[in-house]
Design a protein around this motif. Structure first.
Motif, mmCIF file in Angstrom:
data_model
loop_
_atom_site.group_PDB
_atom_site.id
_atom_site.type_symbol
_atom_site.label_atom_id
_atom_site.label_comp_id
_atom_site.label_asym_id
_atom_site.label_seq_id
_atom_site.Cartn_x
_atom_site.Cartn_y
_atom_site.Cartn_z
ATOM 1 N N ALA A 237 0.832 -1.208 0.000
ATOM 2 C CA ALA A 237 0.000 0.000 0.000
ATOM 3 C C ALA A 237 0.861 1.250 0.000
ATOM 4 O O ALA A 237 0.578 2.232 -0.704
ATOM 5 C CB ALA A 237 -0.929 -0.005 1.216
ATOM 6 N N SER A 238 1.927 1.228 0.778
ATOM 7 C CA SER A 238 2.839 2.367 0.821
ATOM 8 C C SER A 238 3.474 2.625 -0.538
ATOM 9 O O SER A 238 3.576 3.778 -0.982
ATOM 10 C CB SER A 238 3.939 2.107 1.859
ATOM 11 O OG SER A 238 4.971 3.052 1.738
ATOM 12 N N SER A 239 3.866 1.550 -1.193
ATOM 13 C CA SER A 239 4.492 1.689 -2.515
ATOM 14 C C SER A 239 3.525 2.316 -3.515
ATOM 15 O O SER A 239 3.919 3.166 -4.325
ATOM 16 C CB SER A 239 4.948 0.308 -3.013
ATOM 17 O OG SER A 239 5.523 0.394 -4.290
ATOM 18 N N ALA A 245 1.339 9.601 -5.620
ATOM 19 C CA ALA A 245 1.234 10.832 -4.829
ATOM 20 C C ALA A 245 1.649 12.067 -5.614
ATOM 21 O O ALA A 245 1.491 13.187 -5.120
ATOM 22 C CB ALA A 245 2.069 10.718 -3.558
ATOM 23 N N GLY A 246 2.184 11.873 -6.796
ATOM 24 C CA GLY A 246 2.585 13.008 -7.623
ATOM 25 C C GLY A 246 3.715 13.795 -6.996
ATOM 26 O O GLY A 246 4.737 13.230 -6.592
ATOM 27 N N ASP A 247 3.538 15.091 -6.864
ATOM 28 C CA ASP A 247 4.574 15.968 -6.321
ATOM 29 C C ASP A 247 4.372 16.263 -4.837
ATOM 30 O O ASP A 247 5.052 17.138 -4.279
ATOM 31 C CB ASP A 247 4.602 17.295 -7.100
ATOM 32 C CG ASP A 247 4.968 17.099 -8.566
ATOM 33 O OD1 ASP A 247 5.756 16.171 -8.831
ATOM 34 O OD2 ASP A 247 4.464 17.856 -9.416
ATOM 35 N N ASN A 248 3.456 15.586 -4.210
ATOM 36 C CA ASN A 248 3.185 15.817 -2.785
ATOM 37 C C ASN A 248 4.283 15.161 -1.943
ATOM 38 O O ASN A 248 4.228 13.975 -1.612
ATOM 39 C CB ASN A 248 1.813 15.254 -2.405
ATOM 40 C CG ASN A 248 1.350 15.769 -1.055
ATOM 41 O OD1 ASN A 248 2.131 15.924 -0.121
ATOM 42 N ND2 ASN A 248 0.053 16.034 -0.957
ATOM 43 N N VAL A 249 5.286 15.941 -1.603
ATOM 44 C CA VAL A 249 6.451 15.415 -0.882
ATOM 45 C C VAL A 249 6.077 14.902 0.497
ATOM 46 O O VAL A 249 6.600 13.882 0.957
ATOM 47 C CB VAL A 249 7.545 16.505 -0.772
ATOM 48 C CG1 VAL A 249 8.740 15.986 0.031
ATOM 49 C CG2 VAL A 249 7.994 16.967 -2.147
ATOM 50 N N ILE A 254 5.621 10.424 4.340
ATOM 51 C CA ILE A 254 4.883 9.668 5.364
ATOM 52 C C ILE A 254 4.647 8.236 4.909
ATOM 53 O O ILE A 254 4.859 7.277 5.671
ATOM 54 C CB ILE A 254 3.540 10.362 5.685
ATOM 55 C CG1 ILE A 254 3.782 11.722 6.327
ATOM 56 C CG2 ILE A 254 2.683 9.483 6.588
ATOM 57 C CD1 ILE A 254 2.523 12.536 6.543
ATOM 58 N N ALA A 255 4.215 8.079 3.648
ATOM 59 C CA ALA A 255 3.948 6.728 3.128
ATOM 60 C C ALA A 255 5.230 5.913 3.076
ATOM 61 O O ALA A 255 5.236 4.720 3.420
ATOM 62 C CB ALA A 255 3.324 6.822 1.739
ATOM 63 N N GLY A 256 6.325 6.541 2.650
ATOM 64 C CA GLY A 256 7.602 5.835 2.596
ATOM 65 C C GLY A 256 8.055 5.379 3.969
ATOM 66 O O GLY A 256 8.585 4.277 4.127
ATOM 67 N N PHE A 257 7.832 6.223 4.975
ATOM 68 C CA PHE A 257 8.207 5.873 6.347
ATOM 69 C C PHE A 257 7.366 4.708 6.860
ATOM 70 O O PHE A 257 7.895 3.721 7.386
ATOM 71 C CB PHE A 257 8.043 7.086 7.257
ATOM 72 C CG PHE A 257 8.229 6.782 8.718
ATOM 73 C CD1 PHE A 257 9.496 6.582 9.247
ATOM 74 C CD2 PHE A 257 7.128 6.685 9.569
ATOM 75 C CE1 PHE A 257 9.668 6.288 10.600
ATOM 76 C CE2 PHE A 257 7.288 6.397 10.910
ATOM 77 C CZ PHE A 257 8.564 6.198 11.434
ATOM 78 N N LEU A 258 6.040 4.820 6.699
ATOM 79 C CA LEU A 258 5.142 3.774 7.208
ATOM 80 C C LEU A 258 5.312 2.463 6.462
ATOM 81 O O LEU A 258 5.026 1.396 7.005
ATOM 82 C CB LEU A 258 3.684 4.246 7.107
ATOM 83 C CG LEU A 258 3.297 5.440 7.980
ATOM 84 C CD1 LEU A 258 1.851 5.847 7.724
ATOM 85 C CD2 LEU A 258 3.500 5.110 9.460
ATOM 86 N N GLY A 259 5.777 2.532 5.192
ATOM 87 C CA GLY A 259 5.941 1.327 4.399
ATOM 88 C C GLY A 259 7.335 0.747 4.422
ATOM 89 O O GLY A 259 7.598 -0.268 3.782
ATOM 90 N N ASP A 260 8.250 1.375 5.158
ATOM 91 C CA ASP A 260 9.583 0.781 5.321
ATOM 92 C C ASP A 260 9.452 -0.586 5.977
ATOM 93 O O ASP A 260 8.598 -0.786 6.857
ATOM 94 C CB ASP A 260 10.445 1.704 6.189
ATOM 95 C CG ASP A 260 11.818 1.124 6.478
ATOM 96 O OD1 ASP A 260 12.705 1.259 5.625
ATOM 97 O OD2 ASP A 260 11.965 0.521 7.567
ATOM 98 N N ALA A 261 10.263 -1.534 5.553
ATOM 99 C CA ALA A 261 10.124 -2.911 6.036
ATOM 100 C C ALA A 261 10.180 -2.998 7.558
ATOM 101 O O ALA A 261 9.383 -3.710 8.185
ATOM 102 C CB ALA A 261 11.204 -3.791 5.416
ATOM 103 N N ASN A 262 11.116 -2.273 8.177
ATOM 104 C CA ASN A 262 11.239 -2.309 9.636
ATOM 105 C C ASN A 262 9.997 -1.736 10.311
ATOM 106 O O ASN A 262 9.458 -2.326 11.261
ATOM 107 C CB ASN A 262 12.468 -1.511 10.087
ATOM 108 C CG ASN A 262 13.766 -2.176 9.685
ATOM 109 O OD1 ASN A 262 13.845 -3.393 9.594
ATOM 110 N ND2 ASN A 262 14.789 -1.382 9.445
ATOM 111 N N ILE A 263 9.542 -0.581 9.814
ATOM 112 C CA ILE A 263 8.369 0.060 10.412
ATOM 113 C C ILE A 263 7.115 -0.782 10.177
ATOM 114 O O ILE A 263 6.272 -0.925 11.074
ATOM 115 C CB ILE A 263 8.181 1.477 9.834
ATOM 116 C CG1 ILE A 263 9.424 2.338 10.095
ATOM 117 C CG2 ILE A 263 6.945 2.143 10.427
ATOM 118 C CD1 ILE A 263 9.757 2.514 11.557
#
Length: 437
Positions: A237-239, A245-249, A254-263
């Protein structure tokens, strides 16, 4: 000269593990020191190389593998695996029972390590065999094929995770490509291959019952499935969010953080502690004890993975990696095929799929960097090779033989041939993907 040293190290590693029966972790340490001295690495560089190799490898893996083992243990202890298995059996019926076993192994095999999955699900196999009067091996092979493929191909299992780190691959792509390769490998080596085993009569002396937990105390089916697959769902889902997400940094961050394997694994453990633990009547202290036991079971795997990282670092720091790459390039074989061949040979010699895969990674890594081979597909190629032809030096060979009541010949014709099919079909799938992506 470098190749001779490499061959000497591999042969010595095989001798230490198979003949001398030395612990695999200690064997890797001995071989790493041996390689460093023979390759001329200065004495004052050896210890820093050991520390760096161990730290770099485990630094990215400890959280994922530790939390993955906790989740797998809780899935088993809570009865979630039993619920999935019995539900699949009831839904498919006798006609498609091998497909039910296959799908069960696929779902449960994502969070469960192979050995844990085998001993957890073997009572299900006995129950189905007795209920429908079918040979144990006919019912069991589809499930074992799924468990084996999950263990060898897909994160968050230890070997694929370690290979993903070593090759600097993308965990999402490895998982997606892995599913694409895994499905045909499981179907062909599982339910389809099992048709040839329907007439294989066996006589197991082991008596088992599946009713370890009463049905009214089992978690719900969707709770069991979603809890087991939650890490995959979160990362996937994070990916997707990051992609669209376009240009919404901010959203991407946030999505990249929540979808990190460790997190994602931390989120999963937090949720599963409630859904499969406290909600099912377990006390928090009881759930924590389950997690402690899980860590005990995975500790040696972590040490082996870390020691394989040491050997790789010795090759890098000594400069041997460049020479190895040049020599391997002279073989004029595609890097993916060569990675599979090296892993398959090591599997035949060592027995352990994890050790074979990690050792092959250290050898093929320099060539992969020079040729620009896809690191995501290299993870799968080496993973497939590491499953090749399990035989008498693999504990899984003997466990399967004894539990199913097979003769040596029957074990080779069922278990060993199934593992070979998984490996070869996996390689074919990787090579086909390589022409597409």
């Amino acid at each position: 000269m470098v190749i001779l040293i490499l061959l000497l190290c591999i042969v010595t590693l095989i001798v230490l593990i198979t003949w001398a029966k030395l612990n695999t972790f200690l064997s890797f340490l001995v071989i790493s020191l041996m390689a460093a001295l023979l390759l001329g690495l200065p004495l004052d560089h050896i210890v820093p190389s050991i520390n760096k190799g161990l730290g770099d490898m485990l630094g990215s893996l400890v959280i994922v593998i530790a939390l993955g083992s906790m989740l797998g243990k809780l899935v088993g202890v809570s009865g979630a695996a039993q619920k999935i298995a019995t539900s699949m059996r009831n839904a498919f019926g006798e006609k498609y029972i091998t497909w039910a076993m296959c799908l069960t192994g696929f779902i449960v095999g994502i969070p469960l390590f192979y050995n844990v999955g085998f001993f957890l699900l073997i009572p299900i196999i006995f129950s189905v065999s007795n209920r429908y009067k079918l040979p144990l091996v006919y019912v069991g092979i589809p499930m074992l094929a799924s468990l084996s493929v999950m263990h060898g191909f897909l994160p968050p299992h230890p070997s694929p995770m370690a290979l993903q780190i070593q090759f600097h691959a993308d965990i999402v792509k490895v998982f997606v490509y892995g599913i694409v390769v895994a499905v045909p490998a499981i179907v062909i080596s599982g339910p389809l291959f099992a048709r040839t085993l329907r007439g294989m009569k066996t006589q197991s002396v082991i008596a088992m019952s599946v009713q370890d937990i009463n049905d009214d105390k089992l978690p719900g089916l969707w709770n069991s499935i979603l809890s087991s697959l939650l890490p995959v769902i979160l990362i996937g889902a994070s990916s997707l969010v990051v992609k669209f997400a376009g240009d919404n940094v901010t959203v991407k961050s946030i999505a990249g953080f929540l979808g990190d394997a460790n997190i994602a694994m931390m989120e999963t453990i937090a949720i599963a502690t409630y859904t499969l633990g406290i909600r099912q009547g377990m006390k928090l202290t009881g759930v924590m004890n389950v997690y402690v036991e899980a860590i005990r079971e995975v500790s040696m795997i972590l040490l082996i993975i870390g020691s394989a990282g040491i050997l790789k670092q010795i090759f890098l720091d000594s400069g041997a990696n460049g020479q190895i790459a040049t020599i391997l390039q002279g073989l004029n074989l595609p890097p993916l095929l060569l990675g599979w061949i090296i892993a398959a040979i090591l599997r035949l010699c060592l027995g352990s799929a994890t050790v074979a895969g990690l050792t092959a990674a250290g050898i093929i890594y320099p060539l992969m960097r020079q040729t620009g081979a896809d690191p995501n597909l290299m993870v799968l190629a080496v993973g497939a090779g590491s499953l090749f032809c399990s035989h008498v030096n693999d504990t899984s060979f003997w466990v399967t033989k004894e539990y199913f009541g097979l003769s040596m010949r029957q074990t080779f014709l069922s278990w060993s041939l199934m593992e070979t099919l998984v490996s070869v079909i996996g390689l074919i799938g990787v090579l086909i993907l390589n022409t597409i992506v």
